[in-house]
Design a protein around this motif. Structure first.
Motif, PDB file in Angstrom:
ATOM      1  N   ASP A 114     -38.373 -19.753 -25.777  1.00 20.13           N
ATOM      2  CA  ASP A 114     -38.134 -19.510 -27.203  1.00 20.13           C
ATOM      3  C   ASP A 114     -37.532 -20.748 -27.872  1.00 20.13           C
ATOM      4  O   ASP A 114     -37.874 -21.076 -29.007  1.00 20.13           O
ATOM      5  N   THR A 115     -36.636 -21.427 -27.159  1.00 19.01           N
ATOM      6  CA  THR A 115     -36.025 -22.637 -27.718  1.00 19.01           C
ATOM      7  C   THR A 115     -37.076 -23.718 -27.945  1.00 19.01           C
ATOM      8  O   THR A 115     -37.139 -24.339 -29.014  1.00 19.01           O
ATOM      9  N   LEU A 116     -37.930 -23.949 -26.946  1.00 15.94           N
ATOM     10  CA  LEU A 116     -38.948 -24.994 -27.053  1.00 15.94           C
ATOM     11  C   LEU A 116     -39.970 -24.662 -28.134  1.00 15.94           C
ATOM     12  O   LEU A 116     -40.347 -25.529 -28.940  1.00 15.94           O
ATOM     13  N   LEU A 117     -40.434 -23.409 -28.176  1.00 17.05           N
ATOM     14  CA  LEU A 117     -41.426 -23.026 -29.176  1.00 17.05           C
ATOM     15  C   LEU A 117     -40.865 -23.150 -30.588  1.00 17.05           C
ATOM     16  O   LEU A 117     -41.562 -23.594 -31.512  1.00 17.05           O
ATOM     17  N   GLN A 118     -39.617 -22.760 -30.761  1.00 17.71           N
ATOM     18  CA  GLN A 118     -38.997 -22.881 -32.078  1.00 17.71           C
ATOM     19  C   GLN A 118     -38.874 -24.335 -32.490  1.00 17.71           C
ATOM     20  O   GLN A 118     -39.086 -24.701 -33.657  1.00 17.71           O
ATOM     21  N   LEU A 119     -38.562 -25.194 -31.531  1.00 19.42           N
ATOM     22  CA  LEU A 119     -38.447 -26.624 -31.807  1.00 19.42           C
ATOM     23  C   LEU A 119     -39.794 -27.195 -32.275  1.00 19.42           C
ATOM     24  O   LEU A 119     -39.859 -27.952 -33.261  1.00 19.42           O
TER      25      LEU A 119
END
Length: 436
Positions: free
Chosen positions: A183-188
């Motif tokens: 989720d962190t990477l996709l949001q970034l």
């Protein structure tokens, strides 16, 4: 009852041709023996010819293998350049246990030199294999240069519906197969695609050394077995495209061994850049493990008595694991491969600490500030602390060995010719600021 076998009465003495018959029998016997000897000699000659042919074929394959290995290395390098050229964002996957040892500044310079509009993101994979305090130190260290994400790939064997969790307690995280940090990477990435400069779909290239988890990262983001992944280096041979959604397309790049002649062979083997089953000398990297971890750590892990040399250590490991050759001789070579497998899988727990950094120059600070706004890192990384980092085991509860940080990887000088020919064929090449 068995019938009685009648005995051969032989040649009667009164038979007038007895002498001639006996002579003929001797000749036939001699002829048969001669034929047998000729057959044995012919069989030996055929075996020698086959052996000579086998040696010749082996030498030929070795020569061709050397040439094909160099050609394969160049082919992988070209695939790397293709991924860099086609991508808007490049994610360099690092091993959280030794981020510097699995990082390649030369490859990062390729990203900056290809086009100034490209963005580079570091990803600390296998974050579950290091204590929480160490992960926080590395994230702080690397984020002073580039946006850095903590990640744990999904390790489930099913082909679809791979699990993804937003948070984990540290008791569950150590044995969980779920993905963390997606989720962190996709949001970034979506923040960058929605930035004022783009507002369009982006292509994301995944690069890094062999077996750092590039293909597993794509499968974890896609939540299915989109590309082949495994613990063996070299599964990915060519660039592969995976459409994640309408905003993001992923490019999987083969792992390229970018080590120069200054990097020792055992060090490369410890980084899992070579298939363990194909190592000619598996004992050499085990010597590095023994010197790095110390005797007590290995004695505790393998439940073996004290030892003085690496050979004694491997003999004890072979005995405890039941690895013997014919005649009851301990198989130290197989024991060495077992130790290497368990080192690469993280069973022999270890970590490295960041070195002391020199003050950053104004250009590096400008990159961190400008890219941070494009990715909106402050907001994204706040959620990461509670969803990923909080679930890691504390240093006081962990049984890890602290090792010195490895030296960054360097690019093979011979591959520079491939780079020049690739970009001289029409691709844009912009010289960056000298600090990059």
């Amino acid at each position: 009852k068995k019938p009685k076998v009648e005995k051969d009465p032989g040649i009667p003495n009164a038979w007038p041709f007895k002498e001639q018959e006996l002579k003929a029998l001797e000749e036939r016997r001699a002829r048969v023996l001669k034929e047998l000897e000729e057959k044995k000699l012919a069989k030996k000659l055929r075996a020698k010819e086959r052996l000579d042919d086998l040696v010749h074929d082996t030498e030929t394959r070795t020569t061709q293998g050397t040439l094909s290995a160099d050609g394969s290395k160049r082919a992988f390098y070209k695939e790397l350049l293709k991924v860099i050229e086609a991508s808007d964002v490049i994610i360099e996957v690092l091993d959280a246990r030794d981020p510097l040892g699995t990082r390649c500044p030369d490859m990062e310079r390729l990203v900056f030199k290809s086009q100034t509009s490209k963005r580079l993101v570091l990803l600390l994979n296998k974050i579950d294999l290091v204590p929480k305090e160490i992960a926080e130190k590395w994230l702080k260290y690397l984020r002073e240069e580039l946006p850095t994400v903590a990640f744990k790939c999904n390790t489930q064997m099913q082909r679809s519906n791979l699990s993804r969790k937003k948070s984990k307690s540290k008791v569950i995280l150590e044995t969980s197969s779920d993905c963390l940090g997606a989720d962190t990477l996709l949001q970034l990435l979506k923040n960058y695609s929605r930035s004022d400069e783009l507002k369009r779909a982006i292509t994301v290239g995944i690069v890094g050394l062999p077996n750092v988890g590039k293909s597993s990262l794509i499968n974890s983001l896609k939540r299915s077995r989109a590309v082949s992944a495994g613990g063996t280096p070299g599964l990915t041979r060519t660039m592969q495209e995976v459409q994640l959604d309408k905003h993001v397309k992923l490019l999987d790049c083969p792992g390229v061994v970018l080590a120069s002649a200054t990097d020792s062979k055992p060090l490369m083997d410890l980084r899992n850049c070579t298939r363990i089953e194909k190592l000619a000398d598996p004992v050499a990297p085990v010597k590095e493990i023994v010197s790095k971890c110390g005797h007590e750590k290995l004695m505790t892990f393998y439940k073996i008595p004290s030892f003085n040399t690496v050979d004694e250590f491997l003999q004890l490991v072979a005995t405890i694991r039941g690895k013997f050759k014919k005649g009851g001789v301990v198989d130290t070579e197989t024991a060495a491969r077992i130790v290497l497998y368990e080192w690469n899988e993280g069973k022999i727990s270890h970590y490295t600490v960041p070195p002391v950094r020199e003050p950053a120059g104004p250009s590096e600070s400008a990159i961190v500030t400008s890219w941070g706004k494009e990715f909106n890192v402050d907001e994204v990384f706040k959620r990461e602390q509670s969803t990923v980092i909080a679930g890691l085991p504390c240093l006081s509860d962990a049984d890890h060995t602290e090792l010195p940080a490895g030296a960054p990887m360097s690019m093979d000088v011979t591959m520079m010719e491939v780079r020049k020919s690739f970009f001289s064929s029409g691709f844009l090449w912009i010289e960056p600021h000298p600090s990059l």
